[in-house]
Enzyme design. Structure first.
Site, short mmCIF file in Angstrom:
data_model
loop_
_atom_site.label_atom_id
_atom_site.label_comp_id
_atom_site.label_asym_id
_atom_site.label_seq_id
_atom_site.Cartn_x
_atom_site.Cartn_y
_atom_site.Cartn_z
N HIS A 107 4.54 9.89 13.58
CA HIS A 107 4.20 8.51 13.93
C HIS A 107 5.42 7.64 14.25
O HIS A 107 5.25 6.49 14.68
CB HIS A 107 3.34 7.88 12.82
CG HIS A 107 2.23 7.01 13.34
ND1 HIS A 107 1.18 6.58 12.58
CD2 HIS A 107 2.03 6.45 14.58
CE1 HIS A 107 0.37 5.81 13.31
NE2 HIS A 107 0.86 5.71 14.52
N ASP A 130 -4.68 4.30 9.86
CA ASP A 130 -3.71 5.09 9.09
C ASP A 130 -4.02 4.97 7.59
O ASP A 130 -4.55 3.95 7.16
CB ASP A 130 -2.31 4.50 9.35
CG ASP A 130 -1.18 5.51 9.20
OD1 ASP A 130 -1.22 6.31 8.25
OD2 ASP A 130 -0.26 5.49 10.03
N HIS A 132 -1.41 4.97 5.74
CA HIS A 132 -0.14 4.31 5.38
C HIS A 132 0.11 3.11 6.29
O HIS A 132 -0.35 3.10 7.44
CB HIS A 132 1.03 5.28 5.53
CG HIS A 132 0.77 6.63 4.93
ND1 HIS A 132 0.25 7.67 5.65
CD2 HIS A 132 0.95 7.09 3.66
CE1 HIS A 132 0.12 8.74 4.86
NE2 HIS A 132 0.53 8.41 3.65
N ASP A 134 3.22 2.24 7.29
CA ASP A 134 4.37 2.59 8.14
C ASP A 134 5.21 1.36 8.50
O ASP A 134 5.71 1.22 9.62
CB ASP A 134 3.89 3.32 9.41
CG ASP A 134 3.33 4.70 9.10
OD1 ASP A 134 3.49 5.17 7.95
OD2 ASP A 134 2.73 5.31 10.02
N HIS A 147 9.08 7.92 10.32
CA HIS A 147 7.64 7.78 10.59
C HIS A 147 6.97 6.81 9.61
O HIS A 147 5.83 6.41 9.84
CB HIS A 147 6.92 9.14 10.61
CG HIS A 147 6.61 9.74 9.27
ND1 HIS A 147 5.60 10.66 9.08
CD2 HIS A 147 7.19 9.56 8.05
CE1 HIS A 147 5.55 11.02 7.81
NE2 HIS A 147 6.49 10.38 7.16
N ASP A 238 -3.34 7.52 13.48
CA ASP A 238 -2.74 8.61 12.70
C ASP A 238 -3.89 9.39 12.09
O ASP A 238 -4.73 8.80 11.39
CB ASP A 238 -1.85 7.99 11.61
CG ASP A 238 -1.08 9.03 10.81
OD1 ASP A 238 -1.63 10.12 10.56
OD2 ASP A 238 0.05 8.72 10.41
N ASP A 240 -4.09 11.07 9.62
CA ASP A 240 -4.21 10.98 8.15
C ASP A 240 -5.00 9.75 7.72
O ASP A 240 -5.28 9.57 6.52
CB ASP A 240 -2.86 11.14 7.44
CG ASP A 240 -1.94 9.93 7.54
OD1 ASP A 240 -2.42 8.80 7.71
OD2 ASP A 240 -0.72 10.14 7.43
N GLU A 283 0.34 12.82 14.26
CA GLU A 283 0.46 13.55 12.98
C GLU A 283 -0.49 14.75 12.85
O GLU A 283 -0.79 15.17 11.73
CB GLU A 283 0.31 12.60 11.77
CG GLU A 283 1.35 11.47 11.71
CD GLU A 283 2.72 11.89 11.16
OE1 GLU A 283 2.87 13.06 10.71
OE2 GLU A 283 3.64 11.04 11.18
#
Ligand SMILES: NC(=[NH2+])NCCC[C@H](N)C(=O)O
Length: 323
Positions: A107, A130, A132, A134, A147, A238, A240, A283
């Site tokens: 990412h 996401d 996260h 980031d 990332h 992303d 994830d 990702e």
């Protein structure tokens, strides 16, 4: 059928980014290769899109002989050079009226994709899906992995692009906090929470997805960054953000994520606005799990990308009512 405000001739430009330099796990560079091998281009063509794809970027030429950490940041020169090239690719597709579809890769590539989008469309907004945020800064990051940091660079959190990180001086921080919204968060570092609070950034965590449902969350997210539904949209997804049962083969999975349908609904609903100009699918790492899990993750990456290009569900429902 979606009517696109900014896309001409229903053409999608694929930016293939085999890159893993923003984090330590090898294999994420194979994500875009597998998504293309799996047949993403045919899927898009079947949906009536013309596809422009000149092969994947060859980033090895950008790898510096030496790339010592800058503070805690790992591989800063490599990440900077790669993402600069990605920014140029995305911008050039957008200036030709294409939908830019970037396949990652980790990412940190969003340093490039989002920069490219805002260079072409300064009025754009960014929807970030996401687990996260980031949004770590060079000071706050514990891992030093870029990332985990792209958003703070894009926003110039605390005046980030300063003399110390001249390597990133090409990056014009054009993103504004009120043009950024998150969906799916569930693993946010304490300093990142402070930054989100300080800048008043709208974030819908999994708690909000449970509480309001995904339909309402997407609507609220759009209201936050695109109240008149007229700004170009960059969707940075992303995988994830999805639950690991749906996208297991990714570098930093976190339990309790978006279901298969919630993830796809986001893409469909954003597509339906007709305002989408740029999409990242990030990702996908096809080397981390067994064959079945890898297949699931690669195929989910492809289907998210496809649904950004057509709202199939909506047509099906209309059709069943018509009958
Ligand atoms: N794009 C990602 N998968 N980011 C994960 C970031 C994890 C952690 N917050 C870090 O900064 O290292």
């Amino acid at each position: 059928m979606t009517t696109y405000k900014y896309i001409k001739d229903k053409t999608v430009g694929i930016v293939g980014c085999p890159f893993s330099g923003g984090q330590p796990k090898e294999g994420v560079d194979e994500g875009p290769i597998k998504m293309i091998e799996y047949g993403l281009i045919d899927q898009l063509v079947e949906m009536g899109w013309s596809v422009e794809f000149d092969g994947h970027h060859k980033f090895t030429e950008f790898r510096p002989a030496e790339d010592p950490n800058i503070g805690k940041l790992k591989k800063p020169r490599y990440v900077s050079r790669v993402t600069k090239a990605v920014a140029e690719s995305v911008e050039s597709h957008l200036k030709k009226g294409h939908l830019a579809l970037t396949l990652g890769g980790d990412h940190s590539l969003a340093l490039g994709t989002v920069s490219g989008t805002f260079a072409a469309y300064p009025d754009a907004c960014l929807i970030w899906i996401d687990a996260h945020a980031d949004i770590n800064t060079p000071e706050s990051t514990e891992s030093g992995n870029l990332h985990g940091c792209p958003v703070s660079f894009l926003l110039a959190v605390d005046g980030l692009i300063n003399e110390e990180i001249t390597e990133f001086s090409w990056l014009k921080p054009r993103l504004r906090p009120d043009r950024l919204v998150y969906i799916g968060l569930r693993d946010v570092d304490p300093p990142e929470k402070e930054i989100l609070k300080k800048y008043g950034i709208k974030a819908f965590s999994m708690y909000h997805v449970d509480k309001y449902g995904i339909g309402k969350v997407v609507e609220m997210a759009l209201d936050a960054v695109n109240p008149d539904r007229d700004r170009p949209i960059h969707l940075s997804f992303d995988v994830d953000g999805l639950d690991p049962t749906v996208a297991p083969s990714t570098g930093t999975p976190v339990r309790g994520g978006l279901t298969f349908r919630e993830g796809h609904y986001i893409c469909e609903a954003i597509n339906e606005t007709g305002l989408l100009v740029s999409v990242d699918i990030m990702e996908v790492n096809p080397t981390l799990e067994d064959e079945v899990s890898v297949f699931e993750t690669v195929t989910v990456g492809c289907s998210l990308a496809s649904l950004c290009c057509e709202t199939i569900r909506c047509d099906a429902v209309k059709c069943s009512f018509d009958i």
